[in-house]
Design a protein around this motif. Structure first.
Motif, PDB file in Angstrom:
ATOM      1  N   LEU A  98       0.806  -1.217   0.000  1.00 27.55           N
ATOM      2  CA  LEU A  98       0.000   0.000   0.000  1.00 27.55           C
ATOM      3  C   LEU A  98       0.848   1.281   0.000  1.00 27.55           C
ATOM      4  O   LEU A  98       0.675   2.131  -0.885  1.00 27.55           O
ATOM      5  N   PRO A  99       1.782   1.475   0.940  1.00 25.68           N
ATOM      6  CA  PRO A  99       2.584   2.712   0.876  1.00 25.68           C
ATOM      7  C   PRO A  99       3.497   2.768  -0.328  1.00 25.68           C
ATOM      8  O   PRO A  99       3.769   3.851  -0.858  1.00 25.68           O
ATOM      9  N   SER A 100       3.971   1.609  -0.797  1.00 27.06           N
ATOM     10  CA  SER A 100       4.884   1.644  -1.940  1.00 27.06           C
ATOM     11  C   SER A 100       4.164   1.934  -3.251  1.00 27.06           C
ATOM     12  O   SER A 100       4.745   2.517  -4.161  1.00 27.06           O
ATOM     13  N   THR A 101       2.882   1.526  -3.380  1.00 30.87           N
ATOM     14  CA  THR A 101       2.143   1.933  -4.582  1.00 30.87           C
ATOM     15  C   THR A 101       2.035   3.450  -4.633  1.00 30.87           C
ATOM     16  O   THR A 101       2.190   4.064  -5.691  1.00 30.87           O
ATOM     17  N   LEU A 102       1.783   4.053  -3.492  1.00 30.26           N
ATOM     18  CA  LEU A 102       1.668   5.516  -3.425  1.00 30.26           C
ATOM     19  C   LEU A 102       3.019   6.175  -3.688  1.00 30.26           C
ATOM     20  O   LEU A 102       3.104   7.195  -4.381  1.00 30.26           O
ATOM     21  N   ALA A 103       4.082   5.596  -3.153  1.00 32.04           N
ATOM     22  CA  ALA A 103       5.419   6.159  -3.371  1.00 32.04           C
ATOM     23  C   ALA A 103       5.849   6.030  -4.831  1.00 32.04           C
ATOM     24  O   ALA A 103       6.521   6.919  -5.367  1.00 32.04           O
ATOM     25  N   VAL A 104       5.473   4.937  -5.494  1.00 32.90           N
ATOM     26  CA  VAL A 104       5.786   4.772  -6.918  1.00 32.90           C
ATOM     27  C   VAL A 104       5.099   5.866  -7.731  1.00 32.90           C
ATOM     28  O   VAL A 104       5.692   6.460  -8.642  1.00 32.90           O
ATOM     29  N   VAL A 105       3.833   6.162  -7.412  1.00 31.40           N
ATOM     30  CA  VAL A 105       3.135   7.267  -8.087  1.00 31.40           C
ATOM     31  C   VAL A 105       3.875   8.575  -7.836  1.00 31.40           C
ATOM     32  O   VAL A 105       4.081   9.387  -8.746  1.00 31.40           O
ATOM     33  N   ASN A 106       4.304   8.776  -6.596  1.00 32.36           N
ATOM     34  CA  ASN A 106       4.984  10.017  -6.217  1.00 32.36           C
ATOM     35  C   ASN A 106       6.288  10.199  -6.991  1.00 32.36           C
ATOM     36  O   ASN A 106       6.602  11.295  -7.464  1.00 32.36           O
ATOM     37  N   THR A 107       7.074   9.143  -7.127  1.00 31.21           N
ATOM     38  CA  THR A 107       8.368   9.254  -7.799  1.00 31.21           C
ATOM     39  C   THR A 107       8.229   9.209  -9.321  1.00 31.21           C
ATOM     40  O   THR A 107       9.038   9.795 -10.032  1.00 31.21           O
ATOM     41  N   THR A 108       7.202   8.523  -9.834  1.00 27.83           N
ATOM     42  CA  THR A 108       6.999   8.456 -11.282  1.00 27.83           C
ATOM     43  C   THR A 108       6.518   9.795 -11.830  1.00 27.83           C
ATOM     44  O   THR A 108       6.831  10.164 -12.963  1.00 27.83           O
ATOM     45  N   PHE A 109       5.748  10.528 -11.016  1.00 31.32           N
ATOM     46  CA  PHE A 109       5.203  11.824 -11.432  1.00 31.32           C
ATOM     47  C   PHE A 109       5.669  12.900 -10.455  1.00 31.32           C
ATOM     48  O   PHE A 109       4.927  13.310  -9.564  1.00 31.32           O
ATOM     49  N   PRO A 110       6.923  13.365 -10.575  1.00 24.50           N
ATOM     50  CA  PRO A 110       7.456  14.300  -9.575  1.00 24.50           C
ATOM     51  C   PRO A 110       6.872  15.707  -9.688  1.00 24.50           C
ATOM     52  O   PRO A 110       6.862  16.444  -8.705  1.00 24.50           O
ATOM     53  N   GLU A 111       6.373  16.098 -10.883  1.00 23.69           N
ATOM     54  CA  GLU A 111       5.829  17.444 -11.052  1.00 23.69           C
ATOM     55  C   GLU A 111       4.491  17.534 -10.325  1.00 23.69           C
ATOM     56  O   GLU A 111       3.653  16.643 -10.418  1.00 23.69           O
ATOM     57  N   ARG A 112       4.276  18.634  -9.572  1.00 22.61           N
ATOM     58  CA  ARG A 112       3.170  18.705  -8.621  1.00 22.61           C
ATOM     59  C   ARG A 112       1.798  18.509  -9.261  1.00 22.61           C
ATOM     60  O   ARG A 112       0.978  17.736  -8.770  1.00 22.61           O
ATOM     61  N   ALA A 113       1.520  19.200 -10.375  1.00 20.88           N
ATOM     62  CA  ALA A 113       0.206  19.100 -11.008  1.00 20.88           C
ATOM     63  C   ALA A 113      -0.034  17.699 -11.567  1.00 20.88           C
ATOM     64  O   ALA A 113      -1.104  17.102 -11.385  1.00 20.88           O
ATOM     65  N   GLU A 114       0.975  17.145 -12.233  1.00 21.90           N
ATOM     66  CA  GLU A 114       0.865  15.798 -12.794  1.00 21.90           C
ATOM     67  C   GLU A 114       0.681  14.766 -11.680  1.00 21.90           C
ATOM     68  O   GLU A 114      -0.109  13.823 -11.790  1.00 21.90           O
ATOM     69  N   GLN A 115       1.412  14.966 -10.574  1.00 19.69           N
ATOM     70  CA  GLN A 115       1.312  14.056  -9.442  1.00 19.69           C
ATOM     71  C   GLN A 115      -0.081  14.074  -8.822  1.00 19.69           C
ATOM     72  O   GLN A 115      -0.640  13.027  -8.489  1.00 19.69           O
ATOM     73  N   ALA A 116      -0.655  15.268  -8.679  1.00 16.08           N
ATOM     74  CA  ALA A 116      -1.987  15.364  -8.083  1.00 16.08           C
ATOM     75  C   ALA A 116      -3.020  14.648  -8.939  1.00 16.08           C
ATOM     76  O   ALA A 116      -3.933  13.988  -8.424  1.00 16.08           O
ATOM     77  N   ARG A 117      -2.908  14.755 -10.275  1.00 15.35           N
ATOM     78  CA  ARG A 117      -3.841  14.038 -11.149  1.00 15.35           C
ATOM     79  C   ARG A 117      -3.678  12.528 -10.995  1.00 15.35           C
ATOM     80  O   ARG A 117      -4.659  11.774 -10.970  1.00 15.35           O
ATOM     81  N   ALA A 118      -2.423  12.080 -10.917  1.00 17.27           N
ATOM     82  CA  ALA A 118      -2.167  10.650 -10.750  1.00 17.27           C
ATOM     83  C   ALA A 118      -2.715  10.139  -9.423  1.00 17.27           C
ATOM     84  O   ALA A 118      -3.264   9.037  -9.340  1.00 17.27           O
ATOM     85  N   LEU A 119      -2.573  10.950  -8.366  1.00 20.17           N
ATOM     86  CA  LEU A 119      -3.117  10.552  -7.063  1.00 20.17           C
ATOM     87  C   LEU A 119      -4.639  10.457  -7.103  1.00 20.17           C
ATOM     88  O   LEU A 119      -5.238   9.633  -6.411  1.00 20.17           O
ATOM     89  N   GLY A 120      -5.281  11.288  -7.918  1.00 23.22           N
ATOM     90  CA  GLY A 120      -6.724  11.184  -8.077  1.00 23.22           C
ATOM     91  C   GLY A 120      -7.129   9.851  -8.672  1.00 23.22           C
ATOM     92  O   GLY A 120      -8.102   9.227  -8.225  1.00 23.22           O
TER      93      GLY A 120
END
Length: 446
Positions: A98-120
């Motif tokens: 669970l935390p590593s799936t979230l961390a993979v999203v975080n590191t794959t999309f480092p730019e803030r706007a792109e990351q927020a969309r991916a987290l959605g």
């Protein structure tokens, strides 16, 4: 992520069949569900820290493999004790994933706007697992028996392993930080004792075992705090707990799950125990809560990307409070039209909250340790969800006494409104405004 969340709920439908096949009583069946929840909540923080230390792609692959093995053991379990142990192993694998799936999203999309969309999208996939669990479980049990509920995970794990190896880039582990073994063990002890205390209190009320588990949790927490202050590489750096934006985001996340998961639990009891709807009908009646949660989360990611997490967090908290305000209007024989606004308000509120509160926690945490930030956030949400079920369950009493139950449901509604509003005030005080966030991001880039 879908797999981890699905296994929280998919087993519930199969419990009567498991009990009959394995000749198990109610206590055994409860622990088939709760052993997964306890271990998942207890080891989430450790899973995030290990991911930072070893690399999150590596931990995702390890977690997937372990989840597959545990699912096979569940599907082949000859008795209740084996099944409970295998479910605990599933929980440990889920705590790695669970935390590593979230961390993979975080590191794959480092730019803030792109990351927020991916987290959605990440949050929307998570939300889809909640209504899918009971429906998929019912289909599998009817068509192939209770063991299929666990064995269906195997092909999913195989595909996920292949795609993770093929598509997810290797990440660079955080160097310069030794794994704090004593802190890891202490955290697991605190969380295990705390969640065990909450769940057993919800099942059977206060007893000697709950008192002892509470004492263990308190004693271990004090010892852990002393250790973390003196060790050079603490698992949870004390300085992080002095950051108002980090603490605020995680407290709001905890309140969100306390109210949201607790409300789903008691509303399900109301539909089945007070109004006597069958499980499939009750599941369909909960769609106004689950569908907005799944649909809004990706859209919220875009809002958070454009305006920062603070505005959607405030909007979600207000909508959640409005929805909870309808719960005191419900009586034993109320029309569904009275309940539907409550479901819709809570669902829309959580749909706005989930991705934005996760984004706020990740942005406030140390950028070089996304696993730590996601581990803290997921731990706060999972532990609070278990606490919400126990507290709200104790407030509503037995569904066989409809008047007492709905009286308790009214109290649940009033407490929920108060908690949503407290969380809104906390958001205003601690979560940065969009302009402040842009200034901070610019200064980090420089």
């Amino acid at each position: 992520m879908f797999l981890v969340q699905l296994d929280v709920t998919v087993v519930n439908v199969a419990l009567p069949h498991i009990g009959t096949a394995l000749h198990s009583g109610l206590a055994g069946m409860q622990w088939v569900v709760d052993s997964y929840t306890v271990i998942l909540a207890a080891f989430l923080l450790l899973g995030g820290v290990v991911g930072d230390r070893l690399g999150h792609r590596t931990v995702v692959l390890t977690g997937l493999g372990l989840f597959g093995v545990a699912s096979l053991l569940c599907g082949l379990a000859p008795g209740t004790a084996t099944l409970v142990g295998a479910r605990a192993l599933q929980g440990l694998a889920a705590a790695l994933l669970l935390p590593s799936t979230l961390a993979v999203v975080n590191t794959t999309f480092p730019e803030r706007a792109e990351q927020a969309r991916a987290l959605g999208i990440w949050a929307g996939v998570s939300a889809l697992a909640l209504p899918a669990g009971p429906l998929l479980g019912g289909v599998l049990v009817t068509a192939a028996g209770w063991r299929a509920v666990f064995l269906i995970n195997l092909p999913v794990v195989a595909v996920a392993l292949y795609l993770t190896q093929k598509l997810v880039s290797k990440d660079r582990p955080a160097r310069g930080h030794r794994l704090d073994a004593i802190g890891a063990i202490g955290t697991a002890v605190v969380l295990t004792a705390l969640v065990y205390c909450v769940i057993t209190t919800g099942h059977a009320g206060v007893s000697s075992s709950t008192l002892w588990s509470a004492l263990v949790a308190i004693g271990a927490a004090v010892a852990l705090a002393l250790w973390e202050r003196r060790t050079p590489d603490p698992m949870l750096p004390p300085a992080l707990l002095r950051k108002a934006d980090f603490v605020g985001a995680n407290v709001v996340a905890a309140i969100m799950n306390f109210v949201g998961i607790g409300a789903v639990f008691v509303i399900t009891l109301y539909l089945q125990g007070v109004q006597h709807h069958d499980p499939l009908t009750a599941g369909a009646m909960l769609l106004p809560l689950f569908l907005p949660l799944a649909v809004c989360a990706p859209l919220t990611g875009r809002l958070a990307a454009r305006y920062g997490p603070r505005p959607p967090m405030l909007g979600g908290l207000v909508l959640g409070a409005v929805g909870a305000a309808f719960l005191p209007l419900i009586g034993p024989d109320s029309s569904y039209l009275v309940l539907a606004p409550a479901l819709l308000g809570i669902g829309l509120g959580m749909g706005l909250l989930t991705p934005s509160v996760v984004a706020a926690a990740l942005q406030a945490g140390p950028p070089e340790r996304p696993g730590l930030s996601s581990g803290v956030n997921n731990t706060a949400r999972q532990a609070a969800g278990a606490l919400g079920i126990a507290v709200f369950g104790a407030m509503v009493h037995d569904p066989s006494a409809p008047a007492d139950f709905t009286s308790g449901l009214h109290l649940v509604g009033m407490l929920s409104v108060a908690l949503w509003l407290i969380a809104a005030a906390l958001t205003l005080l601690t979560v940065p405004r969009p302009a402040e966030l842009r200034d901070r991001t610019g200064s980090h880039a420089e």
